[in-house]
Design a protein around this motif. Sequence first.
Motif, PDB file in Angstrom:
ATOM      1  N   MET A 166       0.839  -1.200   0.000  1.00 26.93           N
ATOM      2  CA  MET A 166       0.000   0.000   0.000  1.00 26.93           C
ATOM      3  C   MET A 166       0.875   1.251   0.000  1.00 26.93           C
ATOM      4  O   MET A 166       1.974   1.256   0.554  1.00 26.93           O
ATOM      5  N   HIS A 167       0.364   2.318  -0.638  1.00 24.65           N
ATOM      6  CA  HIS A 167       1.028   3.606  -0.531  1.00 24.65           C
ATOM      7  C   HIS A 167       0.878   4.115   0.906  1.00 24.65           C
ATOM      8  O   HIS A 167      -0.125   3.827   1.577  1.00 24.65           O
ATOM      9  N   GLN A 168       1.865   4.880   1.354  1.00 21.55           N
ATOM     10  CA  GLN A 168       1.816   5.415   2.719  1.00 21.55           C
ATOM     11  C   GLN A 168       2.193   6.884   2.714  1.00 21.55           C
ATOM     12  O   GLN A 168       3.087   7.307   1.973  1.00 21.55           O
ATOM     13  N   LEU A 169       1.490   7.657   3.528  1.00 19.38           N
ATOM     14  CA  LEU A 169       1.892   9.027   3.828  1.00 19.38           C
ATOM     15  C   LEU A 169       2.399   9.045   5.262  1.00 19.38           C
ATOM     16  O   LEU A 169       1.627   8.823   6.200  1.00 19.38           O
ATOM     17  N   VAL A 170       3.679   9.266   5.436  1.00 12.49           N
ATOM     18  CA  VAL A 170       4.255   9.313   6.780  1.00 12.49           C
ATOM     19  C   VAL A 170       4.136  10.745   7.288  1.00 12.49           C
ATOM     20  O   VAL A 170       4.673  11.675   6.686  1.00 12.49           O
ATOM     21  N   TRP A 171       3.425  10.901   8.400  1.00  8.99           N
ATOM     22  CA  TRP A 171       3.183  12.229   8.952  1.00  8.99           C
ATOM     23  C   TRP A 171       3.161  12.140  10.471  1.00  8.99           C
ATOM     24  O   TRP A 171       2.651  11.185  11.043  1.00  8.99           O
ATOM     25  N   SER A 172       3.737  13.140  11.104  1.00  6.29           N
ATOM     26  CA  SER A 172       3.756  13.194  12.560  1.00  6.29           C
ATOM     27  C   SER A 172       2.811  14.279  13.036  1.00  6.29           C
ATOM     28  O   SER A 172       3.020  15.461  12.766  1.00  6.29           O
ATOM     29  N   GLN A 173       1.761  13.857  13.720  1.00  5.81           N
ATOM     30  CA  GLN A 173       0.801  14.827  14.257  1.00  5.81           C
ATOM     31  C   GLN A 173       1.437  15.661  15.362  1.00  5.81           C
ATOM     32  O   GLN A 173       1.099  16.824  15.567  1.00  5.81           O
ATOM     33  N   ARG A 174       2.385  15.064  16.062  1.00  6.33           N
ATOM     34  CA  ARG A 174       3.096  15.747  17.146  1.00  6.33           C
ATOM     35  C   ARG A 174       4.543  15.275  17.119  1.00  6.33           C
ATOM     36  O   ARG A 174       4.805  14.091  16.978  1.00  6.33           O
ATOM     37  N   GLY A 175       5.477  16.227  17.247  1.00  6.90           N
ATOM     38  CA  GLY A 175       6.878  15.852  17.191  1.00  6.90           C
ATOM     39  C   GLY A 175       7.400  15.820  15.758  1.00  6.90           C
ATOM     40  O   GLY A 175       6.804  16.406  14.855  1.00  6.90           O
TER      41      GLY A 175
ATOM     42  N   LEU B 221      10.667  15.075   9.230  1.00 10.38           N
ATOM     43  CA  LEU B 221       9.341  15.595   8.909  1.00 10.38           C
ATOM     44  C   LEU B 221       8.653  16.195  10.128  1.00 10.38           C
ATOM     45  O   LEU B 221       8.102  15.478  10.967  1.00 10.38           O
ATOM     46  N   PRO B 222       8.660  17.535  10.246  1.00 10.27           N
ATOM     47  CA  PRO B 222       7.832  18.169  11.279  1.00 10.27           C
ATOM     48  C   PRO B 222       6.369  18.103  10.854  1.00 10.27           C
ATOM     49  O   PRO B 222       6.036  17.588   9.785  1.00 10.27           O
ATOM     50  N   ARG B 223       5.507  18.643  11.666  1.00  9.52           N
ATOM     51  CA  ARG B 223       4.070  18.547  11.418  1.00  9.52           C
ATOM     52  C   ARG B 223       3.677  19.123  10.059  1.00  9.52           C
ATOM     53  O   ARG B 223       2.705  18.677   9.444  1.00  9.52           O
ATOM     54  N   ALA B 224       4.412  20.090   9.559  1.00  7.49           N
ATOM     55  CA  ALA B 224       4.055  20.758   8.303  1.00  7.49           C
ATOM     56  C   ALA B 224       4.410  19.943   7.064  1.00  7.49           C
ATOM     57  O   ALA B 224       4.107  20.360   5.951  1.00  7.49           O
ATOM     58  N   LEU B 225       5.059  18.791   7.249  1.00  6.33           N
ATOM     59  CA  LEU B 225       5.503  17.985   6.109  1.00  6.33           C
ATOM     60  C   LEU B 225       5.085  16.532   6.273  1.00  6.33           C
ATOM     61  O   LEU B 225       4.993  16.017   7.384  1.00  6.33           O
ATOM     62  N   ALA B 226       4.854  15.880   5.147  1.00  2.00           N
ATOM     63  CA  ALA B 226       4.641  14.429   5.121  1.00  2.00           C
ATOM     64  C   ALA B 226       5.447  13.866   3.957  1.00  2.00           C
ATOM     65  O   ALA B 226       5.833  14.598   3.039  1.00  2.00           O
ATOM     66  N   LEU B 227       5.692  12.569   4.004  1.00  2.00           N
ATOM     67  CA  LEU B 227       6.432  11.916   2.924  1.00  2.00           C
ATOM     68  C   LEU B 227       5.564  10.842   2.297  1.00  2.00           C
ATOM     69  O   LEU B 227       5.096   9.925   2.987  1.00  2.00           O
ATOM     70  N   TRP B 228       5.354  10.954   0.999  1.00  2.74           N
ATOM     71  CA  TRP B 228       4.658   9.924   0.238  1.00  2.74           C
ATOM     72  C   TRP B 228       5.635   8.789  -0.037  1.00  2.74           C
ATOM     73  O   TRP B 228       6.680   9.004  -0.639  1.00  2.74           O
ATOM     74  N   VAL B 229       5.312   7.594   0.426  1.00  3.52           N
ATOM     75  CA  VAL B 229       6.151   6.421   0.186  1.00  3.52           C
ATOM     76  C   VAL B 229       5.358   5.463  -0.711  1.00  3.52           C
ATOM     77  O   VAL B 229       4.343   4.910  -0.272  1.00  3.52           O
ATOM     78  N   PRO B 230       5.786   5.279  -1.957  1.00  2.80           N
ATOM     79  CA  PRO B 230       5.015   4.411  -2.855  1.00  2.80           C
ATOM     80  C   PRO B 230       5.021   2.959  -2.404  1.00  2.80           C
ATOM     81  O   PRO B 230       5.948   2.503  -1.726  1.00  2.80           O
TER      82      PRO B 230
ATOM     83  N   PRO C 196      -1.620   7.694   7.012  1.00  4.22           N
ATOM     84  CA  PRO C 196      -2.650   7.040   6.199  1.00  4.22           C
ATOM     85  C   PRO C 196      -2.035   6.097   5.162  1.00  4.22           C
ATOM     86  O   PRO C 196      -0.942   6.348   4.649  1.00  4.22           O
ATOM     87  N   TYR C 197      -2.744   5.021   4.869  1.00  4.14           N
ATOM     88  CA  TYR C 197      -2.362   4.069   3.825  1.00  4.14           C
ATOM     89  C   TYR C 197      -3.438   4.075   2.740  1.00  4.14           C
ATOM     90  O   TYR C 197      -4.626   4.261   3.031  1.00  4.14           O
ATOM     91  N   PHE C 198      -3.003   3.844   1.489  1.00  3.58           N
ATOM     92  CA  PHE C 198      -3.932   3.899   0.369  1.00  3.58           C
ATOM     93  C   PHE C 198      -3.711   2.705  -0.561  1.00  3.58           C
ATOM     94  O   PHE C 198      -2.567   2.391  -0.922  1.00  3.58           O
ATOM     95  N   LEU C 199      -4.801   2.075  -0.962  1.00  6.05           N
ATOM     96  CA  LEU C 199      -4.718   0.976  -1.921  1.00  6.05           C
ATOM     97  C   LEU C 199      -4.326   1.523  -3.288  1.00  6.05           C
ATOM     98  O   LEU C 199      -4.959   2.458  -3.788  1.00  6.05           O
ATOM     99  N   PRO C 200      -3.287   0.980  -3.920  1.00  4.43           N
ATOM    100  CA  PRO C 200      -2.856   1.498  -5.223  1.00  4.43           C
ATOM    101  C   PRO C 200      -3.961   1.512  -6.272  1.00  4.43           C
ATOM    102  O   PRO C 200      -4.043   2.447  -7.086  1.00  4.43           O
ATOM    103  N   GLU C 201      -4.830   0.500  -6.254  1.00  2.00           N
ATOM    104  CA  GLU C 201      -5.867   0.435  -7.288  1.00  2.00           C
ATOM    105  C   GLU C 201      -6.936   1.516  -7.110  1.00  2.00           C
ATOM    106  O   GLU C 201      -7.717   1.776  -8.035  1.00  2.00           O
ATOM    107  N   ARG C 202      -6.976   2.162  -5.935  1.00  2.10           N
ATOM    108  CA  ARG C 202      -7.945   3.231  -5.699  1.00  2.10           C
ATOM    109  C   ARG C 202      -7.287   4.599  -5.667  1.00  2.10           C
ATOM    110  O   ARG C 202      -7.914   5.584  -5.306  1.00  2.10           O
ATOM    111  N   CYS C 203      -6.042   4.651  -6.086  1.00  3.07           N
ATOM    112  CA  CYS C 203      -5.270   5.883  -5.946  1.00  3.07           C
ATOM    113  C   CYS C 203      -4.909   6.456  -7.325  1.00  3.07           C
ATOM    114  O   CYS C 203      -4.295   5.763  -8.136  1.00  3.07           O
TER     115      CYS C 203
END
Length: 226
Positions: free
Chosen positions: A1-10, A23-32, A50-57
């Motif tokens: 699954m695709h992943q967006l790595v994001w820290s809500q705090r820290g 990655l501070p709160r203002a940034l996330a990393l898309w990991v295919p 969040p994780y995303f199914l490739p076929e729905r992305c």
Amino acid sequence: MHQLVWSQRGVASVRIGESTWFLPRALALWVPAGLVHATGAVDPSWNRSPYFLPERCPIHWPEPTVVGVTPLLAALFDHLADFGLASDERARAEAVVFDLLEPLEAVAIPLPLPVDARAAAVAAAIVADPADARTLTEWGRAVGASARTLRRVFLAETGLSFGRWRTHARLRAAMPVLATGHPVAAAARRAGYGSASAFVAAFHRTVGVPPGTYFGGGTENPARRG
């Protein structure tokens, strides 16, 4: 699954191969999907990824990609964390997320390590103290090699000239300082730069955007100019 790595705090960190993102709160990393990676944290943090199914992305970014996180995106990430969402509710929220994702024109800072024992000793010392300003000739005397040999080994084994490798090491050391909200002047001192302006220039030249843009999630943050 695709992943967006994001820290809500820290501050979250992501390591992929020889590159690490902070990655501070203002940034996330898309990991295919399918890309081996390791996540961690610079300080106590609370990640929301969040994780995303490739076929729905509809997004097909083949490489890790930094994106800015707006308040609306942050709220959507929280919303998607509700495991009680119905399938159609989740699909609608994901569709809005996809519409809002905007990549930042920024690159990671790879730091491959040399294998040669003499060059490896120099690399380890610089990583431990990136402010060490010894020249390649002085490093050569310390490890028993000529400056010419060390220059050749760094280029052959890391793909970077010694000067670029040391710049990468210094910027990598400064990243966690910036990510935790310290001013640019503090990051410049940690990295061994004589001035904040010299550090900002090196950061912009290497990463592609100035530190205020990168750690502000796409907008300049005067508090980080320090």
